[in-house]
Scaffold this active site. Sequence first.
Site, PDB file in Angstrom:
ATOM      1  N   ASP A 125      -8.870  -4.838  -6.276  1.00 43.45           N
ATOM      2  CA  ASP A 125      -8.331  -3.905  -5.277  1.00 43.45           C
ATOM      3  C   ASP A 125      -8.521  -2.462  -5.738  1.00 43.45           C
ATOM      4  O   ASP A 125      -8.223  -2.100  -6.880  1.00 43.45           O
ATOM      5  CB  ASP A 125      -6.846  -4.210  -5.060  1.00 43.45           C
ATOM      6  CG  ASP A 125      -6.249  -3.414  -3.919  1.00 43.45           C
ATOM      7  OD1 ASP A 125      -6.967  -2.589  -3.320  1.00 43.45           O
ATOM      8  OD2 ASP A 125      -5.068  -3.631  -3.610  1.00 43.45           O
TER       9      ASP A 125
ATOM     10  N   SER B  49       0.834  -1.197   0.000  1.00 40.43           N
ATOM     11  CA  SER B  49       0.000   0.000   0.000  1.00 40.43           C
ATOM     12  C   SER B  49       0.876   1.258   0.000  1.00 40.43           C
ATOM     13  O   SER B  49       1.655   1.461  -0.921  1.00 40.43           O
ATOM     14  CB  SER B  49      -0.956  -0.038   1.197  1.00 40.43           C
ATOM     15  OG  SER B  49      -1.892   1.010   1.133  1.00 40.43           O
TER      16      SER B  49
END
Length: 743
Positions: free
Chosen positions: A524, A472
């Site tokens: 995602d 991330s």
Amino acid sequence: MPGMVLFRRRWSVGSDDLVLPAFFLFVLHCIWLVVLSVVLFGLPYSSEQSCSVTLVDHGRGYLGILVSCLICESAIMWLSMRGSILYTQPREAVQYVLYIRLAILLVELVYAVVGIAWLVQYYQPCPDITAKNLALGIVACNWLVIFSVCFTMMCTFDPTGRTFVKLKATRRRQRNLTTYTLRHRLEEGQASSWSRRLKFFMCCTRAKDTQSDAYSEVASLFAEFFRDLDIVPSDIIAGLVLLRQRQRAKRSAILDQANNDVLAFLSGMPVTRNTKYLDLKNSTEMAMYKEVCYYMLFAMAAYGWPVYLLRKPACGLCRLVSTCSCNTSVSSSRLSQSVTVEEDNCCGCNVLAIRRQFLDRDLKEVQIVYTSCHDAVYETPFFVAVDHAKKKVVISIRGTLSPKDALTDLTGDSERLPVEEQHGTWLGHKGMVYSAEYIKKKLEQEMILSQAFGRDLSKGTMHYGLVIVGHSLGAGTAAILSFLLRPQYPSLQCYSYSPPGGLLSEDAMEYSKEFVTSVVLGKDLVPRIGLSQLEGFRRHLLEVLQKSNKPKWRIIAGGTKCIPKSELPMDDEAPVSQGVTPSSSRLWLHPSDLSIALSASTPLFPPGRVIHVVHNHPPEMCCGQEEPTYSALWGDNKAFDEVIISPAMLNEHMPHVVMDGLNKVLENYNKGKTALLSAAKIMVSPTEVDLNPETIFLDTSNSPQPTPATHHRRNSSVRGTVYGTIQFPPRPLWFSRNAESRC
């Protein structure tokens, strides 16, 4: 949409958002009306007691208030359910009913004050139990309604609402100078409002002077995104429901066409004849994929004890408690012998959790050298470890875990990469560029890499390679840090898991493919988000809202049952205002919102070579549902330009879910379940060799050669037009054609 105007001010609530609040008050008042009627007319009370007589008269007056409330609330419900999101004409009377309801609320306030006065004067001396309970119930009901209305008004208050109404009025009158002044005042007010919200959200943190500009930058970003956009929060929820249905309808339409190259959709992405699956039969590619799975453990370990306990809530807590000591002197002396720790808690929980991650995998040759738990805007926590088994020094950077990290994520403007030798103009995500510069400066000042490479000279640590990993926020920072350290370490490798979509400019992205490998799981959300993608996302959101002719409450309620197709017109070319009178078409189209454009932003892309882990969901059977089949293919960095709306778009960003998805590719490969598109000759054959994910962390030096396939599993949503040309092995296991249409 648009926001409701009351008292010459716009509020952050639409006239079609009042169905649920009005229903709640209607039910509450119905219950209280029945109870009050039974008490007043059905139960005996003492007429000789002055407190009882006074309260009965008070209760009969309150009955009239309840009846008035029920009439108003039923009218609000009925009016709010009319029209559609943009077609507001059938709901124009809502504001007048609200004025009446607020006037009744003032009367309720008076009755609440009188009720409190009665309780103070008569509650103790009055012997009538019925009168006491009646008074207490009336006061409680009154104040519950008053507080709920006040709380709702506070949440829906728009500080720039009056300026917004004035701006719309001057636009209609075409007063250009006044319009410009009001627009400037509105933009400043919105930025100031967002800045106050961010500071309230970060109330428990102390911002440094060097980080204070993050508030203004993020506030300006939000103000820019919502500039001139007359929508309310519930419109966004309804738009996401409609946008998901639109995306699924488009995918189904593409599969039904006979003259295109799309054979299937996996995790919302098109699979064509040119799609390249990872060739796990190849020993080199298998070894590379095992490396990707292996270093995901380092990226996940950087989160410390929160993610460790998330994965193992029961036994993980016991393991941490058994090994930690909250005695500061003992803990610090014990940890200082092997690892330098910065700003961990008194028990050293983060360092212990990092160690436990590797000990649980029996990776005893991984030694932690340095751990920084310091967390601030543009200053991301990380740790450095020496992996003697792999002969690597690993820098692992933590992802988003705090509001400060969120501010770093949201500072998404493009910033020039601080690299001297650039092949073109290299730009990157501003917040992550600053984070990478902070880590590089930290590594140099503390001489951390020198300590790591000199950890054990007898084992040749000076000749170890350098690996940078992250998930991330950590993934984006790791990729940019690789640019900064590559001049000193030309052979370094970076593994970027679930990186942000708006990270690198095109030329920097192409260059990063030499040393960066990225992983994206399924649908995602984060690898599909960047400033340049937000404009398209907002435009698509407004388009589906404009084309919908259903009430908002039906759209949101439909989202709980896999979104009925009837909630959205399937024909994009169909007229939007069918059944709408010409006088109302202006309100329906709401053109001022659809003509808005965001400031031009440099397109940024995910870094490196992208491994996209996709999956499909087989059909439900009478005895249960079969597990989804996972496959890995090479993704196109520019293909992640659209947010795919799905319930899994947030869950598939979680680090432990990403690790499980990577491991399931190997499990499916080992069991012969890997996806097959025979028409395009896209096939990854299974193998009988044991590829249990647990063995990845033990020995990955020699990859076994696969044996011939025994049976295959066919891909989901494959076009029926190519079935006749496919030759399948005996007893094929079919995938569901409807995998994309279920929740």
